[in-house]
Design a protein around this motif. Sequence first.
Motif, PDB file in Angstrom:
ATOM      1  N   THR A  88       0.805  -1.218   0.000  1.00  0.00           N
ATOM      2  CA  THR A  88       0.000   0.000   0.000  1.00  0.00           C
ATOM      3  C   THR A  88       0.847   1.281   0.000  1.00  0.00           C
ATOM      4  O   THR A  88       0.566   2.214  -0.761  1.00  0.00           O
ATOM      5  N   GLY A  91       1.957   2.191  -3.395  1.00  0.00           N
ATOM      6  CA  GLY A  91       0.889   2.748  -4.206  1.00  0.00           C
ATOM      7  C   GLY A  91       0.735   4.235  -3.984  1.00  0.00           C
ATOM      8  O   GLY A  91       0.522   5.003  -4.935  1.00  0.00           O
ATOM      9  N   LEU A  92       0.864   4.651  -2.748  1.00  0.00           N
ATOM     10  CA  LEU A  92       0.803   6.086  -2.439  1.00  0.00           C
ATOM     11  C   LEU A  92       1.966   6.834  -3.076  1.00  0.00           C
ATOM     12  O   LEU A  92       1.796   7.932  -3.614  1.00  0.00           O
ATOM     13  N   ALA A  94       3.564   5.922  -5.744  1.00  0.00           N
ATOM     14  CA  ALA A  94       3.325   5.951  -7.189  1.00  0.00           C
ATOM     15  C   ALA A  94       2.320   7.033  -7.553  1.00  0.00           C
ATOM     16  O   ALA A  94       2.464   7.722  -8.565  1.00  0.00           O
ATOM     17  N   LEU A  95       1.288   7.188  -6.739  1.00  0.00           N
ATOM     18  CA  LEU A  95       0.286   8.214  -6.987  1.00  0.00           C
ATOM     19  C   LEU A  95       0.913   9.604  -6.931  1.00  0.00           C
ATOM     20  O   LEU A  95       0.604  10.478  -7.749  1.00  0.00           O
ATOM     21  N   THR A  98       2.991  10.313 -10.204  1.00  0.00           N
ATOM     22  CA  THR A  98       2.348  10.346 -11.518  1.00  0.00           C
ATOM     23  C   THR A  98       1.232  11.383 -11.536  1.00  0.00           C
ATOM     24  O   THR A  98       0.697  11.768 -10.499  1.00  0.00           O
ATOM     25  N   ALA A 103      -2.963   8.168 -13.654  1.00  0.00           N
ATOM     26  CA  ALA A 103      -3.689   7.432 -12.618  1.00  0.00           C
ATOM     27  C   ALA A 103      -5.022   6.919 -13.152  1.00  0.00           C
ATOM     28  O   ALA A 103      -5.399   5.767 -12.917  1.00  0.00           O
ATOM     29  N   ILE A 107      -6.103   2.900 -13.461  1.00  0.00           N
ATOM     30  CA  ILE A 107      -7.318   2.426 -12.796  1.00  0.00           C
ATOM     31  C   ILE A 107      -8.281   1.818 -13.818  1.00  0.00           C
ATOM     32  O   ILE A 107      -8.875   0.761 -13.587  1.00  0.00           O
ATOM     33  N   LEU A 142      -1.074  -2.037  -4.193  1.00  0.00           N
ATOM     34  CA  LEU A 142      -0.770  -0.842  -4.984  1.00  0.00           C
ATOM     35  C   LEU A 142      -2.051  -0.068  -5.313  1.00  0.00           C
ATOM     36  O   LEU A 142      -2.081   1.166  -5.251  1.00  0.00           O
ATOM     37  N   MET A 143      -3.130  -0.792  -5.633  1.00  0.00           N
ATOM     38  CA  MET A 143      -4.405  -0.143  -5.930  1.00  0.00           C
ATOM     39  C   MET A 143      -5.011   0.503  -4.690  1.00  0.00           C
ATOM     40  O   MET A 143      -5.691   1.530  -4.782  1.00  0.00           O
ATOM     41  N   TYR A 146      -3.048   3.641  -4.410  1.00  0.00           N
ATOM     42  CA  TYR A 146      -3.168   4.472  -5.600  1.00  0.00           C
ATOM     43  C   TYR A 146      -4.560   5.057  -5.771  1.00  0.00           C
ATOM     44  O   TYR A 146      -4.727   6.184  -6.214  1.00  0.00           O
ATOM     45  N   ALA A 147      -5.584   4.259  -5.401  1.00  0.00           N
ATOM     46  CA  ALA A 147      -6.960   4.688  -5.676  1.00  0.00           C
ATOM     47  C   ALA A 147      -7.945   4.356  -4.570  1.00  0.00           C
ATOM     48  O   ALA A 147      -9.131   4.664  -4.707  1.00  0.00           O
TER      49      ALA A 147
END
Length: 247
Positions: A88, A91-92, A94-95, A98, A103, A107, A142-143, A146-147
């Motif tokens: 997790t 993922g943050l 990466a967010l 980018t 993003a 998704i 990661l998701m 990221y989301a």
Amino acid sequence: MDLLAGFTAWQIAVAIAAALGASFVRGLTGFGMAILLVPVLALALPPVAAVVMGNCLSLLIGLTELPRLVRESERSAWTISALVVLATPFGLLALAATGADVARLVIALIACSAFVAILLPRRKEGVPGRLMTGAVGIISGLMTGYAGMPGPPVVPYYAGRNLPRVTIKASMLLIFTFAAAAGLVAAGWMGLLRGELALFALFLLPVILIGNRMGMAVSGRISDPVWRTAVGLVLGAAAGGALLRLL
């Protein structure tokens, strides 16, 4: 109502409606709460607040069911949960690295791949290999960062196999509970977890409990093919929504 003094009547009404609908789908299918809840909350709240609220609600309802989820889930759910927690934070990162357009593309691709995967023929009951299980855990983590949506990799992993419905739902919900906790820890580390959001989530807890109970009641009355069709429809709606946001 002093604990909601920082929110408008419109925000409260949207949150109640979204929580009721998303929790009904959760009780029916075993997933979909974050996928449906966060985009609707984002109509009335800042996107970051919507993600944090979604994680708060997912964790709260997951904790109320934790003994049952532990008892009924497959052992692989623990492996995936551990990997979700570890992945997790990446993922943050990466967010943060980018842009919004990238993003949305990522998704949308993952949501569409999950929808396609659920349409494939069901596999046997046996646990998939370590490589697939590990990939599901890492991508789901990661998701999550990221989301705020850990479901797209997890749902086909379980719903695409010839497992009892109770095992599928418990395994997915156990993973989502850990994912929500990991998301909140990350949000707290980044200074995004505000007290008023946590109080708002507590206010909405009875609403999601009611919606979840209603969904479970309907789930218990429908056949397995109908239930799997409902799972596919929810994933398809999520994929369609992701594509619309991309366009």
